[in-house]
Write a protein that holds these residues in place. Structure first.
Motif, PDB file in Angstrom:
ATOM      1  N   PRO A  23       4.899  10.527   4.693  1.00  0.00           N
ATOM      2  CA  PRO A  23       4.794  10.922   3.296  1.00  0.00           C
ATOM      3  C   PRO A  23       4.084  12.272   3.186  1.00  0.00           C
ATOM      4  CG  PRO A  23       3.247   9.148   3.784  1.00  0.00           C
ATOM      5  CD  PRO A  23       4.068   9.367   5.014  1.00  0.00           C
ATOM      6  N   MET A  24       4.837  13.327   2.870  1.00  0.00           N
ATOM      7  CA  MET A  24       4.267  14.667   2.934  1.00  0.00           C
ATOM      8  C   MET A  24       4.945  15.606   1.943  1.00  0.00           C
ATOM      9  SD  MET A  24       3.930  17.143   6.301  1.00  0.00           S
ATOM     10  CE  MET A  24       3.156  15.820   7.210  1.00  0.00           C
ATOM     11  N   GLN A  25       4.140  16.445   1.293  1.00  0.00           N
ATOM     12  CA  GLN A  25       4.641  17.561   0.486  1.00  0.00           C
ATOM     13  C   GLN A  25       4.508  18.808   1.346  1.00  0.00           C
ATOM     14  OE1 GLN A  25       2.429  17.897  -3.125  1.00  0.00           O
ATOM     15  NE2 GLN A  25       3.296  16.050  -4.014  1.00  0.00           N
ATOM     16  N   GLN A  26       5.590  19.574   1.488  1.00  0.00           N
ATOM     17  CA  GLN A  26       5.571  20.765   2.330  1.00  0.00           C
ATOM     18  C   GLN A  26       5.843  22.013   1.498  1.00  0.00           C
ATOM     19  OE1 GLN A  26       7.281  20.545   6.264  1.00  0.00           O
ATOM     20  NE2 GLN A  26       7.984  18.475   5.841  1.00  0.00           N
ATOM     21  N   HIS A  27       5.154  23.087   1.832  1.00  0.00           N
ATOM     22  CA  HIS A  27       5.371  24.371   1.176  1.00  0.00           C
ATOM     23  C   HIS A  27       5.345  25.447   2.266  1.00  0.00           C
ATOM     24  CE1 HIS A  27       4.004  27.536  -2.018  1.00  0.00           C
ATOM     25  NE2 HIS A  27       5.214  27.763  -1.549  1.00  0.00           N
TER      26      HIS A  27
END
Length: 73
Positions: A23-27
């Motif tokens: 579960p990860m938000q990447q930018h």
């Protein structure tokens, strides 16, 4: 910062994505050409979703101590 890398992008790039496993938000934000990219991965307090940031920066020089003459070594 977990580490940094030397990266090459043919053109400037900005990408945001979310993954379920892990579960990860990447930018990702990279400039065109060669650059140093700082890579951060962290888990905000009270969250179950990691955050990952991969971003270009100018070259920097870090000094850990005052330079000493060779004769003192």
């Amino acid at each position: 910062m977990t580490h940094d890398r030397l990266v090459y992008a043919e053109q400037a790039l900005e990408l945001q994505a979310t993954t379920q496993t892990p579960p990860m938000q990447q930018h990702w934000k990279l400039r065109a050409g060669w650059s140093r990219a700082e890579h951060y991965v962290y888990l905000p307090l009270g969250s179950e979703q990691y955050r990952r940031l991969f971003q270009s920066h100018d070259r920097q020089v870090y000094t850990l101590h005052i330079p000493t003459p060779v004769t003192s070594q």
